[in-house]
Design a protein around this motif. Structure first.
Motif, PDB file in Angstrom:
ATOM      1  N   HIS A  20       0.816  -1.218   0.000  1.00 52.14           N
ATOM      2  CA  HIS A  20       0.000   0.000   0.000  1.00 52.14           C
ATOM      3  C   HIS A  20       0.847   1.264   0.000  1.00 52.14           C
ATOM      4  O   HIS A  20       0.355   2.332  -0.297  1.00 52.14           O
ATOM      5  N   HIS A  21       2.102   1.148   0.410  1.00 45.16           N
ATOM      6  CA  HIS A  21       2.891   2.352   0.673  1.00 45.16           C
ATOM      7  C   HIS A  21       4.226   2.281  -0.064  1.00 45.16           C
ATOM      8  O   HIS A  21       5.190   1.711   0.430  1.00 45.16           O
ATOM      9  N   GLU A  22       4.234   2.836  -1.245  1.00 48.74           N
ATOM     10  CA  GLU A  22       5.496   2.941  -1.977  1.00 48.74           C
ATOM     11  C   GLU A  22       5.478   4.202  -2.830  1.00 48.74           C
ATOM     12  O   GLU A  22       4.504   4.478  -3.521  1.00 48.74           O
ATOM     13  N   HIS A  23       6.572   4.965  -2.765  1.00 49.43           N
ATOM     14  CA  HIS A  23       6.679   6.205  -3.538  1.00 49.43           C
ATOM     15  C   HIS A  23       7.400   5.928  -4.852  1.00 49.43           C
ATOM     16  O   HIS A  23       8.523   5.431  -4.857  1.00 49.43           O
ATOM     17  N   TYR A  24       6.732   6.308  -5.938  1.00 45.76           N
ATOM     18  CA  TYR A  24       7.301   6.101  -7.281  1.00 45.76           C
ATOM     19  C   TYR A  24       8.693   6.723  -7.411  1.00 45.76           C
ATOM     20  O   TYR A  24       9.647   6.069  -7.832  1.00 45.76           O
ATOM     21  N   CYS A 218      -2.946   8.896   4.971  1.00 44.02           N
ATOM     22  CA  CYS A 218      -2.212  10.040   5.504  1.00 44.02           C
ATOM     23  C   CYS A 218      -0.912   9.578   6.159  1.00 44.02           C
ATOM     24  O   CYS A 218      -0.930   8.665   6.981  1.00 44.02           O
ATOM     25  N   HIS A 219       0.215  10.203   5.757  1.00 44.13           N
ATOM     26  CA  HIS A 219       1.476   9.954   6.470  1.00 44.13           C
ATOM     27  C   HIS A 219       1.349  10.584   7.849  1.00 44.13           C
ATOM     28  O   HIS A 219       1.203  11.815   7.965  1.00 44.13           O
ATOM     29  N   ILE A 220       1.441   9.792   8.865  1.00 48.00           N
ATOM     30  CA  ILE A 220       1.338  10.337  10.226  1.00 48.00           C
ATOM     31  C   ILE A 220       1.961   9.343  11.199  1.00 48.00           C
ATOM     32  O   ILE A 220       2.035   8.155  10.913  1.00 48.00           O
TER      33      ILE A 220
HETATM   34 ZN   LIG Z   1       5.988   7.352   2.582  1.00 48.55          ZN
END
Ligand SMILES: [Zn+2]
Length: 354
Positions: A20-24, A218-220
């Motif tokens: 779910h959490h990966e930055h291109y 949300c990044h938190i």
């Molecule tokens: Zn991130």
């Protein structure tokens, strides 16, 4: 750990993984950055550019030059968050400013994701960071969406607003989430220590996205502990997926935890003291996630192996986390069932009785 429970690197690589959490932009191949950065003389240390030039068309020498460059990137990035961000800004992002580069690198990322065992991927990006050479927002989204539409497994996109931005841009980004069919989610990323909490301008736009039937994340809880007020704000939006969430209580929300990323950015001191194990055993909804590969020098399989070796997690533990991730896939139920079948098959093959 008994021998019977020890998972080999090959077994871990083959495990089906839900991301779910990966930055291109944090998962670009080093060879791309070095190749474009050398050709256009971007701000990359001269020795690496010279090595790339000397490699010429020799693929083997190119691979060595790219690997050496990535080792340097990783070492430099882990010295400080400032280095990490400045590498992204000065070396990586300048190579991702044309439709062709964006399309090709997204295709490469998807190819690498398959090799890492991913069976579902949510790939996030901030299109506003790819406009230095004049692309319009939609011209950034189109090529990445095209690459996603050609993926051999289900991939969806997440558009990130950044914490230092504002409601005007936030509205345009939220509109882009709503109108693009392969964009499933809206995120808030960026510097949590300077801009803590759930920012009001973002929450207003996130509510629109949520009302349009799309996901919000949300990044938190990466740099700051999550507060009661944060939960109230997130609940009001309908956001139940948190990026990181390693500080403070995530309550029942999904936590997309990225161990190596937290080590590289000094959000956790060591693998042994990383909170993922405690979170998992305390019943928090953990999904083992990645964040990125380029500056962290890792893959998701490597992170699984690190968790396995550090905390002795078994197939059953990884499977339970994958079910948390499965629960949150923004696809129709019939598609999610297909992914569940692949997940179960992979774990059965590895030896888990389901
Ligand atoms: Zn991130």
């Amino acid at each position: 750990m008994s021998t019977a429970q020890t998972l080999t690197a090959e077994q871990i690589l083959r495990l089906p993984k839900i991301v779910h959490h990966e930055h291109y932009d944090c998962s670009i191949r080093p060879g791309h950055v070095l190749s474009v950065g050398t050709a256009r003389d971007f701000d990359i240390p001269g020795e690496f550019k010279a090595a790339w030039r000397n490699a010429g068309e020799n693929l083997q020498e190119q691979a060595v030059a790219a690997a050496n460059y990535q080792r340097w990137l990783h070492g430099h990035a882990r010295e400080s968050l400032t280095n990490y961000l400045s590498i992204l800004w000065a070396q990586v992002l300048p190579t991702l400013q044309t439709g062709d580069y964006i399309y090709n690198t997204a295709k490469e990322r998807i190819e690498d994701a398959v090799a890492d065992g991913m069976i579902f991927l949510k790939l996030r990006f901030a299109p506003q960071l790819h406009q230095r050479e004049g692309l319009k927002l939609q011209q950034v989204i189109d090529p990445i969406q095209q690459a996603v539409s050609e993926a051999p497994f289900p991939v969806r996109l997440v558009i990130c607003a950044l914490r230092h931005e504002n409601g005007r841009l936030g509205r345009r980004l939220a509109d882009a989430v709503i109108r693009n069919p392969l964009v499933s989610s809206f995120d808030l990323a960026g510097d949590e220590s300077k801009f803590p909490g759930v920012l009001k301008w973002w929450a207003k736009q996130a509510k629109r996205v949520s009302a349009a039937g799309k996901q919000v994340t949300c990044h938190i809880g990466e740099a700051q502990a999550i507060t009661e007020q944060d939960h109230a704000d997130l609940d009001a939006i309908g956001c139940n997926e948190l990026g990181h969430a390693i500080k403070g209580d995530p309550l029942g929300k999904l936590c997309t935890v990225c161990v190596t990323s937290n080590l590289v950015t000094h959000m956790a001191k060591s693998a042994e003291t990383h909170p993922i194990d405690e979170m998992y055993h305390n019943g928090k909804k953990v999904n083992v996630d990645l964040d990125g590969t380029l500056l962290t020098g890792t893959t998701l399989s490597n992170d699984y192996r690190l968790i396995h070796e550090t905390f002795g997690w078994t197939l059953a533990d990884f499977y339970r986390c994958a079910l948390n991730g499965l629960d949150h896939i923004p696809l129709p139920a019939c598609e999610v069932r297909k992914i569940k079948t692949r997940l179960d098959e992979g774990y059965r093959e590895a030896g888990l009785k389901i």
